[in-house]
Design a protein around this motif. Structure first.
Motif, PDB file in Angstrom:
ATOM      1  N   ALA A  31       0.806  -1.218   0.000  1.00 47.74           N
ATOM      2  CA  ALA A  31       0.000   0.000   0.000  1.00 47.74           C
ATOM      3  C   ALA A  31       0.843   1.274   0.000  1.00 47.74           C
ATOM      4  O   ALA A  31       0.312   2.361  -0.242  1.00 47.74           O
ATOM      5  CB  ALA A  31      -0.926   0.004   1.226  1.00 47.74           C
ATOM      6  N   ARG A  32       2.143   1.144   0.249  1.00 47.49           N
ATOM      7  CA  ARG A  32       3.006   2.324   0.345  1.00 47.49           C
ATOM      8  C   ARG A  32       3.680   2.679  -0.973  1.00 47.49           C
ATOM      9  O   ARG A  32       4.516   3.581  -1.003  1.00 47.49           O
ATOM     10  CB  ARG A  32       4.082   2.089   1.416  1.00 47.49           C
ATOM     11  CG  ARG A  32       3.534   2.071   2.841  1.00 47.49           C
ATOM     12  CD  ARG A  32       4.636   1.734   3.825  1.00 47.49           C
ATOM     13  NE  ARG A  32       4.139   1.727   5.205  1.00 47.49           N
ATOM     14  CZ  ARG A  32       4.796   1.215   6.239  1.00 47.49           C
ATOM     15  NH1 ARG A  32       6.010   0.683   6.032  1.00 47.49           N
ATOM     16  NH2 ARG A  32       4.281   1.232   7.441  1.00 47.49           N
ATOM     17  N   ARG A  33       3.358   1.971  -2.033  1.00 44.91           N
ATOM     18  CA  ARG A  33       3.997   2.268  -3.315  1.00 44.91           C
ATOM     19  C   ARG A  33       3.737   3.717  -3.721  1.00 44.91           C
ATOM     20  O   ARG A  33       2.594   4.198  -3.595  1.00 44.91           O
ATOM     21  CB  ARG A  33       3.474   1.328  -4.397  1.00 44.91           C
ATOM     22  CG  ARG A  33       3.933  -0.109  -4.217  1.00 44.91           C
ATOM     23  CD  ARG A  33       5.459  -0.201  -4.239  1.00 44.91           C
ATOM     24  NE  ARG A  33       5.931  -1.564  -4.044  1.00 44.91           N
ATOM     25  CZ  ARG A  33       6.277  -2.387  -5.030  1.00 44.91           C
ATOM     26  NH1 ARG A  33       6.198  -1.971  -6.286  1.00 44.91           N
ATOM     27  NH2 ARG A  33       6.694  -3.596  -4.768  1.00 44.91           N
ATOM     28  N   PRO A  34       4.743   4.424  -4.209  1.00 46.29           N
ATOM     29  CA  PRO A  34       4.563   5.834  -4.590  1.00 46.29           C
ATOM     30  C   PRO A  34       3.483   6.000  -5.657  1.00 46.29           C
ATOM     31  O   PRO A  34       3.405   5.212  -6.607  1.00 46.29           O
ATOM     32  CB  PRO A  34       5.945   6.232  -5.136  1.00 46.29           C
ATOM     33  CG  PRO A  34       6.894   5.262  -4.505  1.00 46.29           C
ATOM     34  CD  PRO A  34       6.138   3.977  -4.362  1.00 46.29           C
ATOM     35  N   HIS A  35       2.664   7.002  -5.470  1.00 47.34           N
ATOM     36  CA  HIS A  35       1.625   7.378  -6.427  1.00 47.34           C
ATOM     37  C   HIS A  35       0.575   6.285  -6.654  1.00 47.34           C
ATOM     38  O   HIS A  35      -0.120   6.299  -7.671  1.00 47.34           O
ATOM     39  CB  HIS A  35       2.245   7.769  -7.777  1.00 47.34           C
ATOM     40  CG  HIS A  35       3.413   8.691  -7.680  1.00 47.34           C
ATOM     41  ND1 HIS A  35       3.310   9.946  -7.115  1.00 47.34           N
ATOM     42  CD2 HIS A  35       4.719   8.517  -8.039  1.00 47.34           C
ATOM     43  CE1 HIS A  35       4.498  10.532  -7.154  1.00 47.34           C
ATOM     44  NE2 HIS A  35       5.368   9.683  -7.703  1.00 47.34           N
TER      45      HIS A  35
END
Length: 235
Positions: free
Chosen positions: A50-54
């Motif tokens: 869930a922390r992937r950029p954009h």
């Protein structure tokens, strides 16, 4: 169809898609399964996924595009809410499956229930019970087809997991509510796009011959292509 309905549905789909990272981060990690391959790399934790950029922007844009594609082929606004919900949450499922080869039932089952209620509401507002009956028929038929393939896959190379079977039932519900042609083309499109993607991934060395394959994203994409294909090929 009034453009205002389409814009409102697209906005709703985009907002729901943007909420994906928050929903994915709250998913409980699956328990180890005795049949898991010990040589397979560990699953990426949902919190990290869930922390992937954009990611929020990407899921929102995907959701809007999916909704706009299917909206071109719907006869009226009644089914737009169900498809908007599926566009938003379907983008979550596609992303999770693509990265983990899992389709969490904590997402698929509530989504199925919500879409069933919205299809029933669409039938009520349109004054057409056939919308619900066709949806239920598509739900049962597509589920049965995928369940049969899944069962046969126990004796041969398994083409997909049971999460895909649950997702297929939802796809059958939404496509069935549109019509039998949309159900046929949407289901078939998922298989075709998935097969082509699998060949490309294999030829480029991204997956091996017996590696697990994430079928969910192509099942979702095929569902949204089904109604436009039915209109294009049948008018």
């Amino acid at each position: 169809m009034d453009i205002a309905y389409v814009v409102a549905a697209a906005l709703a789909a985009g907002i729901l898609g943007a909420l994906g990272p928050a929903a994915i981060a709250r998913l409980p990690e699956p328990s180890p399964h005795p049949e898991d391959d010990p040589d397979e790399p560990p699953k990426e934790p949902y919190v990290e996924l869930a922390r992937r950029p954009h990611l929020a922007a990407g899921l929102a844009l995907t959701s809007v595009l999916l909704l706009l594609v299917v909206a071109t082929a719907l006869d009226g606004p009644w089914l737009l809410p169900a498809w908007a919900i599926f566009a938003g949450a379907g983008s979550w499922l596609a992303w999770v499956d693509l990265r983990t080869r899992l389709l969490p039932y904590l997402l698929t089952l509530p989504l199925h229930a919500v879409c069933l209620v919205l299809v029933a509401l669409a039938a009520l507002l349109a004054g057409d019970l056939g919308i619900l009956l066709k949806g239920l028929l598509g739900n049962v038929v597509v589920f049965a087809v995928f369940r049969a393939v899944y069962t046969l896959g126990r004796w041969v190379r398994q083409p997909f997991g049971f999460g895909d079977v649950r997702l297929a039932a939802l796809v059958g519900l939404l496509l069935g509510a549109v019509g039998p042609s949309a159900t046929l083309y949407g289901t078939y499109a998922g298989f075709v796009v998935g097969a082509v993607a699998g060949v490309v991934l294999y030829r480029t060395g991204r997956i091996g011959r017996r590696d697990p394959f994430a079928f969910g994203p192509y099942l979702v994409l095929g569902a949204f292509l089904g109604p436009p294909l039915a209109v294009l090929l049948h008018g």
